[in-house]
Motif scaffolding. Structure first.
Motif, mmCIF file in Angstrom:
data_model
loop_
_atom_site.group_PDB
_atom_site.id
_atom_site.type_symbol
_atom_site.label_atom_id
_atom_site.label_comp_id
_atom_site.label_asym_id
_atom_site.label_seq_id
_atom_site.Cartn_x
_atom_site.Cartn_y
_atom_site.Cartn_z
ATOM 1 N N LEU A 127 0.828 -1.202 0.000
ATOM 2 C CA LEU A 127 0.000 0.000 0.000
ATOM 3 C C LEU A 127 0.864 1.254 0.000
ATOM 4 N N THR A 128 1.978 1.205 0.712
ATOM 5 C CA THR A 128 2.909 2.338 0.723
ATOM 6 C C THR A 128 3.439 2.618 -0.677
ATOM 7 N N ILE A 129 3.916 1.594 -1.347
ATOM 8 C CA ILE A 129 4.434 1.763 -2.709
ATOM 9 C C ILE A 129 3.309 2.212 -3.641
ATOM 10 N N GLY A 130 2.118 1.644 -3.476
ATOM 11 C CA GLY A 130 0.982 2.040 -4.304
ATOM 12 C C GLY A 130 0.616 3.507 -4.130
ATOM 13 N N VAL A 131 0.620 3.993 -2.899
ATOM 14 C CA VAL A 131 0.303 5.398 -2.636
ATOM 15 C C VAL A 131 1.336 6.301 -3.301
ATOM 16 N N LEU A 132 2.598 5.958 -3.198
ATOM 17 C CA LEU A 132 3.645 6.770 -3.831
ATOM 18 C C LEU A 132 3.526 6.753 -5.352
ATOM 19 N N GLU A 133 3.133 5.633 -5.917
ATOM 20 C CA GLU A 133 2.931 5.560 -7.367
ATOM 21 C C GLU A 133 1.717 6.379 -7.800
ATOM 22 N N VAL A 134 0.655 6.393 -6.979
ATOM 23 C CA VAL A 134 -0.516 7.222 -7.289
ATOM 24 C C VAL A 134 -0.105 8.688 -7.314
ATOM 25 N N LEU A 135 0.657 9.112 -6.325
ATOM 26 C CA LEU A 135 1.069 10.514 -6.263
ATOM 27 C C LEU A 135 2.051 10.872 -7.373
ATOM 28 N N ALA A 136 2.791 9.875 -7.871
ATOM 29 C CA ALA A 136 3.705 10.123 -8.986
ATOM 30 C C ALA A 136 2.957 10.143 -10.323
#
Length: 145
Positions: free
Chosen positions: A44-53
């Motif tokens: 979920l952490t990596i997913g959130v950072l990818e969403v923001l990117a």
């Protein structure tokens, strides 16, 4: 598909509308009945950072997010997209590496976690609160520091 005797006895028969609504409403789940939360915390952490990117759609994470966390992430993702557009920068998949993670359980069926993530330019932390609902973990709060 027939119901077992136990399942059939839990369904309110004469119940009021309130009893029926409570039966079908989301149900809290104990920590003992939930899977290991660490893989979800990291993904979920990596997913959130990818969403923001801008390289992942926020709807792909909706299943694991509570309503408030989802709305907050959508708002932040839209702001990030507008900032990239204003600068004329294309969305690029970030190269993040999880440096550490810390979790604690303040109550049964509740987990709070902080994940420190390193990137080539800066280090960030993602804090989240997971709660057990309907047999799975859901993030009810997210914060990117």
């Amino acid at each position: 598909m027939a119901l077992t005797a136990t399942e059939d006895s839990r369904i309110p028969r004469s119940g009021s509308a309130l009893e029926v609504a409570e039966y079908f409403a989301p149900q809290r789940t104990s920590t003992a009945d939930l899977p290991d939360p660490l893989p979800l915390v990291k993904n979920l952490t990596i997913g959130v950072l990818e969403v923001l990117a801008g390289v992942r759609d926020v709807d792909q994470l909706a299943r694991w997010l509570g309503e408030d966390a989802y709305r907050a992430l959508v708002t932040r993702a839209n702001l990030s997209a507008r900032a990239r557009s204003a600068r004329g920068v294309a969305a690029v998949r970030p190269a993040h590496r999880i440096l550490s993670d810390r979790t604690c359980e303040p109550a049964d069926g509740v987990l709070e976690a902080v994940v420190v993530v390193g990137a080539p330019i800066r280090t960030r932390a993602v804090a989240m609160r997971l709660e057990g609902w309907d047999g799975r973990w859901r993030a009810t709060s997210l914060a990117l520091l």
